[in-house]
Design a protein around this motif. Structure first.
Motif, PDB file in Angstrom:
ATOM      1  N   HIS A 174       7.284  -8.866  50.798  1.00  0.00           N
ATOM      2  CA  HIS A 174       6.551  -9.722  51.730  1.00  0.00           C
ATOM      3  C   HIS A 174       7.530 -10.469  52.633  1.00  0.00           C
ATOM      4  CE1 HIS A 174       7.680 -13.339  49.514  1.00  0.00           C
ATOM      5  NE2 HIS A 174       7.336 -12.722  48.407  1.00  0.00           N
ATOM      6  N   PRO A 175       7.073 -10.921  53.810  1.00  0.00           N
ATOM      7  CA  PRO A 175       7.961 -11.624  54.728  1.00  0.00           C
ATOM      8  C   PRO A 175       8.588 -12.862  54.104  1.00  0.00           C
ATOM      9  CG  PRO A 175       5.925 -11.016  55.831  1.00  0.00           C
ATOM     10  CD  PRO A 175       5.722 -10.742  54.370  1.00  0.00           C
ATOM     11  N   ALA A 176       9.842 -13.086  54.460  1.00  0.00           N
ATOM     12  CA  ALA A 176      10.611 -14.240  54.001  1.00  0.00           C
ATOM     13  C   ALA A 176      11.734 -14.441  55.007  1.00  0.00           C
ATOM     14  CB  ALA A 176      11.171 -13.990  52.600  1.00  0.00           C
ATOM     15  N   PRO A 177      12.386 -15.605  54.980  1.00  0.00           N
ATOM     16  CA  PRO A 177      13.511 -15.802  55.908  1.00  0.00           C
ATOM     17  C   PRO A 177      14.505 -14.653  55.828  1.00  0.00           C
ATOM     18  CG  PRO A 177      12.980 -17.853  54.803  1.00  0.00           C
ATOM     19  CD  PRO A 177      12.130 -16.799  54.156  1.00  0.00           C
ATOM     20  N   GLY A 178      14.815 -14.091  56.992  1.00  0.00           N
ATOM     21  CA  GLY A 178      15.724 -12.950  57.051  1.00  0.00           C
ATOM     22  C   GLY A 178      15.019 -11.606  56.982  1.00  0.00           C
ATOM     23  N   HIS A 179      13.729 -11.615  56.591  1.00  0.00           N
ATOM     24  CA  HIS A 179      12.947 -10.371  56.498  1.00  0.00           C
ATOM     25  C   HIS A 179      11.537 -10.666  56.983  1.00  0.00           C
ATOM     26  CE1 HIS A 179      16.120  -8.356  54.188  1.00  0.00           C
ATOM     27  NE2 HIS A 179      16.211  -9.458  53.481  1.00  0.00           N
ATOM     28  N   LEU A 180      11.393 -10.860  58.286  1.00  0.00           N
ATOM     29  CA  LEU A 180      10.108 -11.267  58.832  1.00  0.00           C
ATOM     30  C   LEU A 180       9.195 -10.096  59.149  1.00  0.00           C
ATOM     31  CD1 LEU A 180      11.264 -14.186  61.173  1.00  0.00           C
ATOM     32  CD2 LEU A 180      10.399 -14.298  58.817  1.00  0.00           C
ATOM     33  N   ASP A 181       9.726  -8.885  59.182  1.00  0.00           N
ATOM     34  CA  ASP A 181       8.874  -7.720  59.408  1.00  0.00           C
ATOM     35  C   ASP A 181       9.463  -6.523  58.683  1.00  0.00           C
ATOM     36  OD1 ASP A 181      11.063  -6.988  60.942  1.00  0.00           O
ATOM     37  OD2 ASP A 181      10.062  -7.249  62.856  1.00  0.00           O
ATOM     38  N   GLY A 182       8.784  -5.394  58.796  1.00  0.00           N
ATOM     39  CA  GLY A 182       9.227  -4.205  58.096  1.00  0.00           C
ATOM     40  C   GLY A 182       8.981  -4.255  56.600  1.00  0.00           C
ATOM     41  N   THR A 183       8.137  -5.193  56.153  1.00  0.00           N
ATOM     42  CA  THR A 183       7.899  -5.375  54.729  1.00  0.00           C
ATOM     43  C   THR A 183       6.683  -4.572  54.275  1.00  0.00           C
ATOM     44  OG1 THR A 183       6.380  -7.258  54.891  1.00  0.00           O
ATOM     45  CG2 THR A 183       8.748  -7.740  54.992  1.00  0.00           C
ATOM     46  N   GLU A 235      -0.366 -14.695  60.353  1.00  0.00           N
ATOM     47  CA  GLU A 235       0.358 -14.420  61.582  1.00  0.00           C
ATOM     48  C   GLU A 235       1.313 -13.246  61.396  1.00  0.00           C
ATOM     49  OE1 GLU A 235       2.286 -18.006  62.724  1.00  0.00           O
ATOM     50  OE2 GLU A 235       0.413 -19.118  63.043  1.00  0.00           O
ATOM     51  N   THR A 236       1.331 -12.692  60.189  1.00  0.00           N
ATOM     52  CA  THR A 236       2.178 -11.544  59.925  1.00  0.00           C
ATOM     53  C   THR A 236       1.618 -10.338  60.656  1.00  0.00           C
ATOM     54  OG1 THR A 236       2.689 -12.438  57.741  1.00  0.00           O
ATOM     55  CG2 THR A 236       3.194 -10.115  58.123  1.00  0.00           C
ATOM     56  N   ALA A 237       2.470  -9.611  61.332  1.00  0.00           N
ATOM     57  CA  ALA A 237       2.024  -8.486  62.151  1.00  0.00           C
ATOM     58  C   ALA A 237       1.765  -7.255  61.300  1.00  0.00           C
ATOM     59  CB  ALA A 237       3.084  -8.168  63.208  1.00  0.00           C
ATOM     60  N   ALA A 238       0.692  -6.563  61.623  1.00  0.00           N
ATOM     61  CA  ALA A 238       0.460  -5.250  61.022  1.00  0.00           C
ATOM     62  C   ALA A 238       1.402  -4.254  61.686  1.00  0.00           C
ATOM     63  CB  ALA A 238      -0.989  -4.836  61.233  1.00  0.00           C
ATOM     64  N   LEU A 244      -7.663  -7.309  52.412  1.00  0.00           N
ATOM     65  CA  LEU A 244      -6.646  -7.785  51.468  1.00  0.00           C
ATOM     66  C   LEU A 244      -7.045  -9.188  51.035  1.00  0.00           C
ATOM     67  CD1 LEU A 244      -3.289  -6.673  53.170  1.00  0.00           C
ATOM     68  CD2 LEU A 244      -4.253  -5.752  51.062  1.00  0.00           C
ATOM     69  N   SER A 245      -6.821  -9.503  49.766  1.00  0.00           N
ATOM     70  CA  SER A 245      -7.204 -10.825  49.274  1.00  0.00           C
ATOM     71  C   SER A 245      -6.385 -11.914  49.971  1.00  0.00           C
ATOM     72  CB  SER A 245      -7.003 -10.912  47.759  1.00  0.00           C
ATOM     73  OG  SER A 245      -5.635 -11.070  47.451  1.00  0.00           O
ATOM     74  N   GLY A 246      -6.959 -13.117  50.031  1.00  0.00           N
ATOM     75  CA  GLY A 246      -6.280 -14.229  50.690  1.00  0.00           C
ATOM     76  C   GLY A 246      -5.646 -15.217  49.746  1.00  0.00           C
ATOM     77  N   ILE A 247      -5.751 -14.981  48.438  1.00  0.00           N
ATOM     78  CA  ILE A 247      -5.234 -15.954  47.472  1.00  0.00           C
ATOM     79  C   ILE A 247      -3.731 -16.147  47.617  1.00  0.00           C
ATOM     80  CG2 ILE A 247      -4.836 -16.314  44.988  1.00  0.00           C
ATOM     81  CD1 ILE A 247      -7.618 -15.212  44.489  1.00  0.00           C
ATOM     82  N   GLY A 248      -3.010 -15.091  47.950  1.00  0.00           N
ATOM     83  CA  GLY A 248      -1.561 -15.196  48.061  1.00  0.00           C
ATOM     84  C   GLY A 248      -1.089 -15.975  49.272  1.00  0.00           C
ATOM     85  N   GLY A 249      -2.011 -16.326  50.193  1.00  0.00           N
ATOM     86  CA  GLY A 249      -1.625 -17.083  51.374  1.00  0.00           C
ATOM     87  C   GLY A 249      -1.330 -16.184  52.555  1.00  0.00           C
ATOM     88  N   ALA A 250      -0.910 -16.827  53.652  1.00  0.00           N
ATOM     89  CA  ALA A 250      -0.742 -16.108  54.903  1.00  0.00           C
ATOM     90  C   ALA A 250       0.387 -15.091  54.872  1.00  0.00           C
ATOM     91  CB  ALA A 250      -0.490 -17.112  56.039  1.00  0.00           C
ATOM     92  N   LEU A 251       1.429 -15.353  54.072  1.00  0.00           N
ATOM     93  CA  LEU A 251       2.574 -14.438  54.053  1.00  0.00           C
ATOM     94  C   LEU A 251       2.484 -13.400  52.943  1.00  0.00           C
ATOM     95  CD1 LEU A 251       5.562 -16.862  54.756  1.00  0.00           C
ATOM     96  CD2 LEU A 251       4.404 -15.342  56.349  1.00  0.00           C
ATOM     97  N   ARG A 252       1.544 -13.571  52.004  1.00  0.00           N
ATOM     98  CA  ARG A 252       1.468 -12.652  50.874  1.00  0.00           C
ATOM     99  C   ARG A 252       0.054 -12.127  50.637  1.00  0.00           C
ATOM    100  NH1 ARG A 252       5.214 -15.836  46.382  1.00  0.00           N
ATOM    101  NH2 ARG A 252       6.914 -16.393  47.792  1.00  0.00           N
TER     102      ARG A 252
END
Length: 302
Positions: free
Chosen positions: A98-107, A69-72, A120-128
């Motif tokens: 990568h996105p985290a609380p307080g830094h949801l975009d611009g990463t 759900e992370t935006a390009a 991009l590989s999916g092993i890191g999960g939806a946020l990474r």
């Protein structure tokens, strides 16, 4: 496509064995695969308490990447190397990986999603997605990401067996006594401040090799090679020996110096074995403007 792994030891729990063979996955991640029946032996799901024996061959099916759900976001990237398997970028100081609380975009992840699309590989999960390793927000320099799961597993294994080499440069406070040395001190989470790391006997093994590049009045320009990759490792280790990184307000002096808005720490070199070709790739970046400006302000070497 399933991954085939043959056991080469006896008596270990299956989750411990697989976590050792698949360093991109944590032990809890392996346990989730077992719970979902994604690890099989002779076609049957393997129980979590199974003890492996030499010669047993397991099939591990990695789940499809979770749609992110992370935006390009169209954020400029300084791409140092890119092909169908990996991408290495020179991350600017101030950018979160990568996105985290307080830094949801611009990463960096937001930027990579725009640049690479679905590659991009999916092993890191939806946020990474694609992220193999991280560097701190206020550290600049080389970061590598994987474009597929096979590349991710290969690069993660290289991190674990220390064949992926990372070299940093830093300006530290004080006159480092020796021209070269090694800090071998375990690092773990600080007992009272959860945002900090500290040297502790209960921590994980951490080794940093350093050498002096130049000496200035009250400061030293050093090169640091990581043998391990703990959170904040260089910052913690240099502070531990009495030479915190210049501008590090967490582990060093509490007021900014030399006009810095973050620590003077740059991930300058990266070497790895290409996941597809087996060729060694060696990458290097120039010191960024903020770093060279600090050196200019420090004046003549001594």
């Amino acid at each position: 496509m399933p991954i085939t792994l043959e056991a080469d030891l006896s008596g270990a729990r299956i989750d411990v064995f697989l976590a050792g063979k698949l360093p991109a996955l944590s032990r809890s991640g392996v346990q989730r695969l077992l719970e979902r029946g994604l690890v099989t032996y002779k076609g049957a799901p393997v129980r979590k308490n199974h003890k492996v024996e030499p010669g047993e061959v397991f099939e591990v099916s990695l789940p499809a990447p979770v749609p992110t759900e992370t935006a390009a976001q169209e954020i400029p990237l300084d791409v140092v190397y890119e092909d169908g398997d990996v991408i290495a970028v020179n991350k600017p100081r101030g950018m979160v990986v990568h996105p985290a609380p307080g830094h949801l975009d611009g990463t960096l992840v937001n930027a990579l999603l725009h640049h690479c699309g679905d590659s991009l590989s999916g092993i890191g999960g939806a946020l990474r997605p694609g992220i193999v390793h991280r560097i701190d927000k206020d550290t600049s320099g080389l970061v590598i990401a994987a474009k597929n799961d096979a590349a991710h597993l290969s690069l993660s294994a290289q991190l674990k067996n220390r064949s992926l080499s990372r070299v940093y440069e830093a300006v530290v406070i004080g006159a480092v006594k020796d021209d070269a040395g090694t800090v071998d001190a375990p690092i773990g989470r600080h007992p009272t401040d959860r945002k900090r790391q500290t040297v502790t006997a209960k921590g994980r093994s951490a080794v940093t090799h350093y050498e002096v590049i130049a000496r200035y009045s009250g400061y030293t320009h050093v090169r640091c090679r990581l043998e391990t990759g703990r959170t904040h490792q260089i910052r913690v280790h240099m502070a531990h020996i009495g030479h915190p990184v210049l501008g590090d307000l967490v582990y060093g002096r509490k007021k900014p110096e030399k006009g810095l808005a973050g620590q003077c720490l740059h991930a300058r070199e990266l070497k790895f074995i290409h996941p597809g070709t087996g060729e060694q790739i060696a990458l290097q970046t120039a010191l960024p403007a903020y770093f060279t400006e600090v050196l200019r302000k420090l004046g003549n070497t001594i």
